[in-house]
Structure formats: C-alpha cells, structure tokens
Design an enzyme around this catalytic site. Structure first.
Site, PDB file in Angstrom:
ATOM      1  CG  ASP A  56      -1.830   1.140   1.350  1.00 35.96           C
ATOM      2  OD1 ASP A  56      -1.728   2.071   0.536  1.00 35.96           O
ATOM      3  OD2 ASP A  56      -2.672   1.130   2.256  1.00 35.96           O
ATOM      4  NE  ARG A 110       0.359   2.269   7.892  1.00 31.95           N
ATOM      5  CZ  ARG A 110      -0.955   2.430   7.760  1.00 31.95           C
ATOM      6  NH1 ARG A 110      -1.534   3.543   8.202  1.00 31.95           N
ATOM      7  NH2 ARG A 110      -1.694   1.504   7.184  1.00 31.95           N
ATOM      8  CD  GLN A 125      -5.037  -0.821   9.400  1.00 27.41           C
ATOM      9  OE1 GLN A 125      -4.931   0.386   9.292  1.00 27.41           O
ATOM     10  NE2 GLN A 125      -5.216  -1.595   8.345  1.00 27.41           N
ATOM     11  CG  ASP A 236     -11.063   8.042   6.114  1.00 27.26           C
ATOM     12  OD1 ASP A 236     -10.807   6.974   5.514  1.00 27.26           O
ATOM     13  OD2 ASP A 236     -10.306   9.034   6.085  1.00 27.26           O
ATOM     14  CD  GLU A 249      -8.875   7.305   9.251  1.00 28.05           C
ATOM     15  OE1 GLU A 249      -8.436   6.312   8.647  1.00 28.05           O
ATOM     16  OE2 GLU A 249      -8.458   8.467   9.039  1.00 28.05           O
ATOM     17  CB  SER A 252      -9.181   4.032   5.691  1.00 21.75           C
ATOM     18  OG  SER A 252      -9.187   4.344   4.312  1.00 21.75           O
TER      19      SER A 252
END
Length: 335
Positions: A56, A110, A125, A236, A249, A252
């Site tokens: 991604d 990340r 996730q 989102d 959030e 997504s």
C-alpha cells in the site's frame, strides 16, 4: 511534539487489567465482525516483494521498511503498510464466493508517522476484504457494510461494559453519512481535520465518503492511494471521543478499483507506470475479483473502549524519551 494531555486524566484500569481487557475486546470484536460481514480468518504476510506492486503506497510519500533476503539472491522485500492489494489476490486464491470474505491480523511499520496520542510507528489492524459483483459497486452497499461494522463495535462496547462497569458506554451506533464535498460546503473555512472534528461533535459517528479526489478548494479531503479504493466509493469511519473532544478515525474502507477507475485514478496521480506491475496487470486482465474491504485499527478501538488518552497505553511501541517523560507526569503509562 503534538500531544494532548489533561491534568485530571486518571486511567480507569491498571496495566494488568488493561492487558486482560484488550484480549476481551479483540476476541469479541473479531468474532462480531466476522459474523456480521461473513468473513473467514486467514494468515497474512508481514512483508511482500518490493517489485510486486502489492504494498500500500498510502499517501505516496511514506517510506516502507525494506530489507533483502540472503537465500533469495538478496531479493528486496518491504514490510507492509497495509494488505489492501494482497487481499484481492488471496480472495482469488481461496475461491471465495460473492458476499463472503476474509480478514487477517495486519501488523505494519510506518516509519514516517508523526507520533502523537493516536499515531504510532507500529500499526495493527483487522484487514478485511469481501467479494462483490459489479452491481454491488454502489454507495448503498458501502453504507450497509459500514452499518454492520458499527453494530459489531457497539456490541463489543456492551460486552466490555458488562465486565468493567467503570467504563461507561459512549459509542453511537447510528452512522451519519456525508461526502467530503458536502462536508467542505458545510465548513468551508475549516481544515479537513477540523471539519471532521466539527461534524463528529454534532453526529458522534460519521462516515465521510468519497476521499482522494480533488475538491472545490483545490485539495483532496485526505490522501488516498490511487490503486486500491475507488475514490467515488470509499470513506473514513470516525467516532467522537469525549475524553479528547475530537474525532478518531477507526477505519478507512471502500469498494475497490475496477480496471476503469484504476486507470483514471493513476492518471490523476501521475502514477501510470504502476500499470506494468504484476498486481495491476492482473486487475487490468480481469484476473482478480471485484471487492469491498478496509482496515480497522485494533489499538485505536482498544484505546477508545478502554477510555485511554494515548495509544501507547494499549500497544507496545517506541516513543521519544521526552514524550515518555511528559506522559509520566500526567499519569499516562506507555507500554
């Protein structure tokens, strides 16, 4: 250092109780999500070949963590940012039928995240993906799936409250749907994040749709890779968090690109060279199913349901020393 702390914050569960409650949340939500969306759990990769096009690209500037494998002639691989593309390959491989899907525990690094209360270099996730047909590529179908996800989250909150009455419920199950264009028209003088906070203060649970394309102010609502979500059929999922008085959030998601939206969005993003990559070739050649999917932040959901003020209270990550010391002054214990 962007950090939100308050003098009156006091964790409602200690460290050990927090760990026990995290397992309760993950077990419950995973089960509810799988039942509501008809998903089967599968194993997922931590890293993928750098030349596969499977990783991604997020907003396009984040650097993946990469390394080479000695016994594969030093072939370069990348730690995943998410499994958005890999899941479509998996659905084909497993022969998943229409309206059924898969989910997996996704762990990512990340390295370019700006660290704060809700952002960590370690991302965990539930990544999920479902097979759909062309006639299912509609906003109605998208909204139905979002509603089912919120039902799973609300049920999980109820279970947590049954075990820990000290954690009063606050999640609003009913979802308010709004497009990014409508949101800009409502709050034209606010930034995109300020618009999210404003709409969530009013409606508590909000799904902002159609993210990625340029709006009338000349900017997209938020960055979105051009080769997984269809920018006209995504969004989102935001939850208002009273403890911090802001929108958080938690997901997504979207209906994924078909061959037409893939080409259109790659042109807009000036990334047409990706069409030569194996994943993109397979999509263009109709070798992959049409799908709906997304990711749900495990640590963010735990943070919300356990009413913590920092994501580091529910996950073991790495933080700057000055952040650790400041958090300690405000009774925030980072794992």
């Amino acid at each position: 250092m962007k950090l939100f702390l308050t003098q009156d914050y006091l964790p409602k569960l200690d460290i050990l109780e927090t760990q026990i409650a995290i397992k309760l949340i993950k077990d419950t939500f995973e089960r509810e999500l799988a039942n509501n969306l008809q998903l089967t759990r599968v194993s997922a990769p931590l890293y993928v070949p750098s030349n596969s096009g499977l990783n991604d690209n997020l907003n396009g500037y984040e650097r993946p963590v990469s390394f080479t494998i000695k016994d594969m002639n030093e072939a370069e691989v990348e730690v995943v940012h998410s499994l958005a593309k890999w899941k479509r390959m998996a659905l084909k491989r497993y022969g998943i039928p229409r309206f059924k899907g898969i989910y997996a525990d996704m762990n990512a690094i990340r390295r370019d995240e700006e660290l704060d209360n809700i952002h960590s270099t370690y991302v965990d996730q539930w990544d999920f993906e479902k097979v759909i047909f062309d006639q299912d590529r509609t906003l109605d179908y998208l909204q139905t799936q979002v509603t089912l996800i919120m039902r799973a989250l609300k049920r999980t909150e109820e279970v947590v409250n049954m075990h820990y009455s000290i954690l009063p419920p606050f999640i609003e199950e009913k979802v308010y749907f709004i497009t990014s264009k409508e949101l800009l028209a409502r709050y034209p003088h606010l930034s995109s994040k300020e618009r999210e906070h404003a709409i969530c203060r009013e409606h508590h649970t909000v799904f902002v749709m159609q993210i990625g394309d340029t709006l009338e102010n000349g900017y997209p609502h938020d960055g979105r890779a051009p080769d997984y979500d269809d920018w006209s059929l995504n969004g989102d999922l935001l939850v208002y968090y009273p403890l911090m008085d802001q929108a958080i959030e938690i997901s997504s998601m979207g209906i994924r690109v078909d061959e037409h939206s893939l080409v259109e969005q790659l042109k807009k993003a000036h990334c047409e060279d990706r069409l030569e990559l194996p994943f993109h070739q397979a999509l263009m050649n109709h070798e992959l199913p049409l799908t709906f999917g997304g990711g749900l932040g495990q640590s963010r959901i735990c943070m919300l349901l356990l009413q913590k003020i920092h994501i580091g209270e529910v996950q073991a990550s790495i933080w700057p020393q000055d952040m650790i010391e400041l958090c300690e002054k405000y009774r925030v214990t980072l794992l």
